[in-house]
Design an enzyme around this catalytic site. Sequence first.
Site, PDB file in Angstrom:
ATOM      1  N   GLY A  81       6.041   3.482   4.656  1.00 29.87           N
ATOM      2  CA  GLY A  81       7.121   2.693   5.266  1.00 29.87           C
ATOM      3  C   GLY A  81       6.663   1.501   6.055  1.00 29.87           C
ATOM      4  O   GLY A  81       6.031   0.581   5.518  1.00 29.87           O
ATOM      5  N   ILE A 105       4.417   1.137   8.346  1.00 34.13           N
ATOM      6  CA  ILE A 105       3.022   1.041   8.795  1.00 34.13           C
ATOM      7  C   ILE A 105       2.251   0.068   7.908  1.00 34.13           C
ATOM      8  O   ILE A 105       2.251   0.233   6.695  1.00 34.13           O
ATOM      9  CB  ILE A 105       2.327   2.422   8.735  1.00 34.13           C
ATOM     10  CG1 ILE A 105       3.128   3.478   9.498  1.00 34.13           C
ATOM     11  CG2 ILE A 105       0.909   2.328   9.252  1.00 34.13           C
ATOM     12  CD1 ILE A 105       2.543   4.887   9.357  1.00 34.13           C
ATOM     13  N   GLU A 130      15.217  13.275  -1.798  1.00 39.70           N
ATOM     14  CA  GLU A 130      15.432  12.425  -2.959  1.00 39.70           C
ATOM     15  C   GLU A 130      16.398  13.139  -3.916  1.00 39.70           C
ATOM     16  O   GLU A 130      16.581  14.360  -3.835  1.00 39.70           O
ATOM     17  CB  GLU A 130      14.100  12.220  -3.707  1.00 39.70           C
ATOM     18  CG  GLU A 130      13.012  11.567  -2.886  1.00 39.70           C
ATOM     19  CD  GLU A 130      12.912  10.068  -3.120  1.00 39.70           C
ATOM     20  OE1 GLU A 130      13.701   9.532  -3.921  1.00 39.70           O
ATOM     21  OE2 GLU A 130      12.066   9.428  -2.472  1.00 39.70           O
ATOM     22  N   GLU A 174       3.334  -3.213   0.307  1.00 46.38           N
ATOM     23  CA  GLU A 174       3.183  -2.564   1.618  1.00 46.38           C
ATOM     24  C   GLU A 174       4.281  -1.536   1.852  1.00 46.38           C
ATOM     25  O   GLU A 174       4.047  -0.478   2.448  1.00 46.38           O
ATOM     26  CB  GLU A 174       3.197  -3.635   2.708  1.00 46.38           C
ATOM     27  CG  GLU A 174       2.847  -3.138   4.088  1.00 46.38           C
ATOM     28  CD  GLU A 174       1.416  -2.608   4.170  1.00 46.38           C
ATOM     29  OE1 GLU A 174       1.276  -1.379   4.035  1.00 46.38           O
ATOM     30  OE2 GLU A 174       0.473  -3.403   4.364  1.00 46.38           O
ATOM     31  N   VAL A 182      17.098  -0.243   1.620  1.00 50.44           N
ATOM     32  CA  VAL A 182      16.010  -1.190   1.872  1.00 50.44           C
ATOM     33  C   VAL A 182      16.413  -2.607   1.484  1.00 50.44           C
ATOM     34  O   VAL A 182      16.179  -3.558   2.237  1.00 50.44           O
ATOM     35  CB  VAL A 182      14.734  -0.756   1.125  1.00 50.44           C
ATOM     36  CG1 VAL A 182      13.604  -1.737   1.414  1.00 50.44           C
ATOM     37  CG2 VAL A 182      14.327   0.650   1.546  1.00 50.44           C
ATOM     38  N   LYS A 222       1.636   7.659  -3.260  1.00 46.63           N
ATOM     39  CA  LYS A 222       1.142   6.778  -2.192  1.00 46.63           C
ATOM     40  C   LYS A 222      -0.374   6.919  -2.029  1.00 46.63           C
ATOM     41  O   LYS A 222      -1.095   5.938  -1.910  1.00 46.63           O
ATOM     42  CB  LYS A 222       1.847   7.108  -0.875  1.00 46.63           C
ATOM     43  CG  LYS A 222       3.353   6.855  -0.932  1.00 46.63           C
ATOM     44  CD  LYS A 222       4.081   7.456   0.276  1.00 46.63           C
ATOM     45  CE  LYS A 222       5.595   7.305   0.131  1.00 46.63           C
ATOM     46  NZ  LYS A 222       6.352   8.064   1.142  1.00 46.63           N
TER      47      LYS A 222
END
EC number: 1.1.1.3
Lengths: 428, 428
Positions: free
Chosen positions: A136, A138, A192, A131, A15, A207
């Site tokens: 991800g 969205i 993960e 966000e 990322v 989340k």
Amino acid sequence: MSGRIRLGIAGLGTVGVGVVRIVRREAALLSARTGKEIVISAVSARTRDKDRGVPLTGYDWEDDPVTLATRDDVDVFVELMGGSDGPAKAATEAALKAGKDVVTANKAMLAVHGQALAELAEGNGRVIRYEAAVAGGIPVVKSLIEGLAGNAITRVMGVMNGTCNYILTRMESAGLPYDAVFEEANQLGFLEADPELDVGGIDAGHKLALLASAAFGTQVAFDAMELEGIGRLTIEDIRAAGDMGYRIKLLGVARMTGRGLEQRMAPCLVPMTSPLGQLEGGTNMVVLEGDTVEQIVLRGPGAGEGPTASAVLADICDIARGVRLPVFGQPASTLAAATPARSVTPAAYYLRMTLQDKPGALAKIAAVLGEAGISINRMRQYDHEGEHAPVLIVTHRTGRDALDRALSAMERTGVVKSSPVAIRIEEV
Amino acid sequence: MSGRIRLGIAGLGTVGVGVVRIVRREAALLSARTGKEIVISAVSARTRDKDRGVPLTGYDWEDDPVTLATRDDVDVFVELMGGSDGPAKAATEAALKAGKDVVTANKAMLAVHGQALAELAEGNGRVIRYEAAVAGGIPVVKSLIEGLAGNAITRVMGVMNGTCNYILTRMESAGLPYDAVFEEANQLGFLEADPELDVGGIDAGHKLALLASAAFGTQVAFDAMELEGIGRLTIEDIRAAGDMGYRIKLLGVARMTGRGLEQRMAPCLVPMTSPLGQLEGGTNMVVLEGDTVEQIVLRGPGAGEGPTASAVLADICDIARGVRLPVFGQPASTLAAATPARSVTPAAYYLRMTLQDKPGALAKIAAVLGEAGISINRMRQYDHEGEHAPVLIVTHRTGRDALDRALSAMERTGVVKSSPVAIRIEEV
């Protein structure tokens, strides 16, 4: 702040590299849209000498993310290290205290320390944006906090762990057992480092906890979530659910009820023809329901360099454009402590069991359900060899308490071969 | 501006009444979320004496929306009258000149006068917000301008007229011809006073033009849009498309190409199994694609009191929270004039024709396509009685120019009974 927004980026995994790439490639676009030049002052990661596929020579290097976060030439600290505590939390706190805004993709840190961090940020007149931490690419945090600001939110649902959805989709399409697909996913690098974060529902639970706080004006309460992973799901259940017109999803559901905040991240049956039921592979989907908007469904990639970096950039652009909102949509000091309520909303349930194939066995099960006040919607007994008969039951709506009583009573009848499987059917 | 945001609402139809209702009912929630008290100072509508089901006695009444828009006790002018010109435009201009922000659901006004109004607003330091103008309750303007701010947008698509989607869904499910379902929709009150706004694709085209401007940094160019309604679609085409695995939707598509801005609102075939293909009834869906986020799909109610009022309130809350962005995402003065490009992106096409059932007819058609450089993906000739044979062809990707040449040449072969139907197949 001048006409520039200066970033300090900690964490140069997928990322982080994606964010660097966009800042370089889209400089003109970002500046046209925000009226500011978005530049990177410095970066930090665990290892310096590593080819990450993107030039970093123009940026200062810091070994210590706390030092990075507090540099004078950093306006926004971009935290992409991960982990609920340790360097991520230390650097985030340091950044906020030093008057920096924070953009993070760290769901674990916010799910555990969200209230304290939000209070720290707002006490210092700073924002934390996240966000990228939820679903991800969205724009779900934005859609919820801003797009539905005129609604009393009634329910938030979501499939928010692409790895779990990949595993369940693949089990169904290839007819493979959980262990085999788990191994495949591992080989493909989908899991993960601690796979329990994915398959145990923890990552998706983090989340959901963030969305629930923003939806209902409550303090993040991850500890109070009902959490169940996908590790006990069998190919038999996937097939049997399909036979009844359902798919099994690791589905998060949060609702404010008269008895408190219900938050559940657990396997659920949803109709095969619903948008959630048709979601395949690593794609995420979030359903937002409000008293006036009815239902909004958002679908998109839940992970990956591009989509997650896209969400990080959206937050950075908002800061550059002067958008400054409380972390969870209303000031952290006004968020109510959540009263946890476990499965108070009634639901239909899917029950799968194996009965001894002798006269009266099914009648005993039916009687047990009837005594618990649970009525049967549909029932199927399958063709079988030997003395054990597979049976599926879809109940009408019932409370979880009544169901648990019925399940215990079933075991005492002596006609069930092993503990019945019970999975909630969420109305979507 | 004090701790209050004072609204002047012009237009008390369904949406206006919905806004009044939410402001009254959710006062505490709105104030917790925005830190401001949101109040209504005055309202205006064509007729004063009418029971609208919501108390209006606490608000001043203005017969003239221009007077309403410029009142000293109005901070935000909420324009819900509709119409591209006339009172809506006059009052919006007056509001902006008087230093008021504007929230509107008026897609026609912005599609026609968006550039001039945005320049007026930004010249006066004011904002115009129009979430309710596009796809009802779906926060699509926000998702595009803010949520995907880090993306170079590559394509925007959408089914954004619920009435058309209802008509097409109903034709398919009931097997009814267009005229019959149009009449049904009319009876049910689903159609605009001028039905051509709906079934001619104009209303949906207005919406697409606004999204295209925000997506590509271009001035709104509704006039340059390829526009085709659903009035010529037949039940035969719906069935034949279904037979090939497609559904017909009134689909808007906007793309920035090397030759300019392509904007098309027209019937399209999409795969039956895609999210767009599965969209039924009055629900709207917008697909946003960017270079980093890949694809985001947003789905929700495209009309109705609650959903549209929800979008109006989101805009009001943003203004109350101090969110102030340029109307189309970057300053109107920096928006480029769009160079219109008509259907330059190649696509597969669905062709339906009736051939004379004599030797060599099909060979002539195939030869014509081959000469135009168009290859055939799939072809079906149906069982028939009499001397005319129904034929379906799905081509591989081709340019519209080549297709048009082939269609003309087909007519000259003398073997087609009437002009072939050609519908674009959009890759989704």
